[in-house]
Design a protein around this motif. Structure first.
Motif, PDB file in Angstrom:
ATOM      1  N   ARG A 365       0.835  -1.224   0.000  1.00  0.00           N
ATOM      2  CA  ARG A 365       0.000   0.000   0.000  1.00  0.00           C
ATOM      3  C   ARG A 365       0.860   1.260   0.000  1.00  0.00           C
ATOM      4  O   ARG A 365       0.580   2.211  -0.720  1.00  0.00           O
ATOM      5  N   GLU A 366       1.924   1.221   0.817  1.00  0.00           N
ATOM      6  CA  GLU A 366       2.843   2.381   0.848  1.00  0.00           C
ATOM      7  C   GLU A 366       3.451   2.601  -0.524  1.00  0.00           C
ATOM      8  O   GLU A 366       3.511   3.725  -1.019  1.00  0.00           O
ATOM      9  N   ASP A 368       2.309   1.668  -3.421  1.00  0.00           N
ATOM     10  CA  ASP A 368       1.282   2.136  -4.359  1.00  0.00           C
ATOM     11  C   ASP A 368       1.065   3.642  -4.185  1.00  0.00           C
ATOM     12  O   ASP A 368       0.909   4.377  -5.159  1.00  0.00           O
ATOM     13  N   ALA A 369       1.075   4.084  -2.903  1.00  0.00           N
ATOM     14  CA  ALA A 369       0.776   5.493  -2.615  1.00  0.00           C
ATOM     15  C   ALA A 369       1.865   6.425  -3.143  1.00  0.00           C
ATOM     16  O   ALA A 369       1.569   7.523  -3.622  1.00  0.00           O
ATOM     17  N   VAL A 370       3.112   6.014  -3.055  1.00  0.00           N
ATOM     18  CA  VAL A 370       4.196   6.931  -3.447  1.00  0.00           C
ATOM     19  C   VAL A 370       4.686   6.712  -4.880  1.00  0.00           C
ATOM     20  O   VAL A 370       5.488   7.504  -5.378  1.00  0.00           O
ATOM     21  N   ARG A 371       4.169   5.676  -5.543  1.00  0.00           N
ATOM     22  CA  ARG A 371       4.705   5.319  -6.868  1.00  0.00           C
ATOM     23  C   ARG A 371       4.638   6.482  -7.852  1.00  0.00           C
ATOM     24  O   ARG A 371       5.645   6.899  -8.421  1.00  0.00           O
ATOM     25  N   GLU A 373       4.151   9.637  -7.430  1.00  0.00           N
ATOM     26  CA  GLU A 373       4.968  10.765  -6.974  1.00  0.00           C
ATOM     27  C   GLU A 373       6.448  10.554  -7.330  1.00  0.00           C
ATOM     28  O   GLU A 373       7.122  11.453  -7.845  1.00  0.00           O
TER      29      GLU A 373
END
Ligand code: GDP
Length: 390
Positions: A365-366, A368-371, A373
């Motif tokens: 999840r982490e 996925d969230a920063v990908r 960016e």
């Protein structure tokens, strides 16, 4: 017992294949029907004991599979099984279900096909028939990493809620040093096939020609009917060859064994079965019900021994529901004791897989969230002076 068996994915198919090999080697007749299901054409070609027309390729028209597997993605495994469920149902329609006592579905839980597609198949079979459906599932080793643990922890939830009982095998506990992964798997599959076939093949002969101490399929089914996760223990001993027409005995001494020595050996065999490596390590006293099958020549199975072994297990498993019976194998040169511990609720490896899975899910999840960016920051110059061409 008589089974219809289904192997889903690579590990599941190899296990069913190995079970059939073991039953042929030992003159048993447990798997009356066998079917394997896979998303990878190459893996579907591997089993040696499954007829061509009992191998089902699913997902060959799915854009993320196309006959090459699902790349360890259990969601896609489930999706292609749902899409191709009519094909699976059509092949399973040939099974004369009244000829079998139960259906066994085997899968490795760490991959994509077995972990995702097997629960879909089980759901369908539960809808089609009244017979119990048992699961046989392989838990991935810790060394395999987070993704297999996540697949396994999620698939275990689906499996256990959908099957009538789930028999677990822990790759971590059975891994040996100094082997390639393939050699390791071969040995593990043999060990698991020995245990599961020795257990479930008891009671395969309906007629009561086998004697009053014989285990009946209904006893095994009763032990499994509590649901949950189960573990199997096993120990065997080689019997000395028969001497001058006398019956085989535990040892080669000229003196006939006394009844109490035979009884102690039977009890010792059961203790060894429970105290050596179980298919999934667990707290024995957390078992809900238990059952012991003695497979071997009937004349070496001392009644007194069976009774004291049963009592011993009743104490060790802390349950009054312990059944014991024989699977008479008059020509066998070994005596085996196989112990089923049904609905064990304390299995450290399952807890470990769950926490490994939670960590993996958080990390995914982490990421996925920063990908997005991170990609943007990579392709953009420091002062954002540049423009894309199109
Ligand atoms: P699938 O075809 O996508 O279901 O994936 P596989 O069956 O190849 O692998 C799933 C998991 O099963 C792996 O993560 C391993 O933990 C395990 N596995 C694969 N092959 C074997 C095998 O032959 N024996 C055992 N015991 N485990 C296996």
């Amino acid at each position: 017992m008589k089974l219809a068996t289904i192997g889903v994915g690579n590990a599941g198919s190899k296990l069913i294949d190995r079970m059939i090999e073991f039953e042929v080697e030992t003159g048993r007749n447990l798997c009356r029907h066998a079917l394997v299901i896979n998303t990878a054409r190459t893996d579907l070609a591997k089993p040696q004991n499954i007829p061509e027309d009992r191998r089902v390729l699913i997902g060959d028209t799915h854009h993320k599979a196309r006959g090459h597997g699902v790349g360890g993605d259990a969601e896609i495994g489930a999706e292609v099984a749902r899409t191709d469920i009519d094909e699976i149902r059509r092949v399973f329609d040939d099974v004369e279900i009244h000829e079998v006592d139960a259906v066994l579905v085997a899968a490795g839980l760490g991959g994509g096909t077995g972990s995702g597609a097997a629960p879909v198949v089980i759901e369908e079979i539960q809808k089609m028939y009244d017979e119990p459906v048992y699961g046989l599932g392989v838990l991935p080793g810790k060394y395999e990493g987070g993704r297999p643990a996540l697949n396994a922890a999620r698939s275990l939830q689906s499996f256990v809620t959908k099957v009538d009982n789930f028999i677990a095998f822990d790759n971590d506990a059975w891994r040996s040093r100094g082997q390639t992964i393939e050699q390791g798997y071969e040995e593990m599959n043999e060990e698991l096939a020995t245990r599961i076939v020795t257990l479930l093949a008891a009671g395969e002969v309906d007629e009561s020609e086998v004697g009053e101490n014989a285990m009946d399929s209904s006893d095994i089914m009763r032990t499994l009917e509590v649901g949950g996760v189960s573990s199997i223990g096993y120990a065997s001993t080689e019997l000395a060859p028969a001497k001058q027409g006398l019956l085989s005995k535990f040892n080669e001494s000229d003196q006939p064994e006394s009844e109490s020595t035979d009884a102690a050996k039977i009890k010792g065999l059961v203790r060894r079965a429970v105290n050596s490596r179980l298919t999934v390590p667990c707290e024995i006293s957390s078992a809900d019900r238990a059952l012991i099958v003695f497979a071997g020549p009937p004349e070496v199975i001392s009644r007194k021994g069976v009774e004291s072994a049963r009592e011993w297990l009743e104490n060790a498993a802390d349950t009054v529901d312990v059944l014991a019976g024989d699977d008479p194998r008059p020509d066998s040169s070994t005596l085996a004791a196989v112990v089923l511990l049904s609905n064990v609720t304390e299995t450290p490896r399952i807890d470990e897989i769950q926490s490994q899975a939670v960590d993996a899910q958080n990390k995914i999840r982490e990421q996925d969230a920063v990908r997005e960016e991170e990609i943007q920051s990579l392709i953009t110059d420091d002062d954002d002076d540049l423009d894309p061409i199109v």
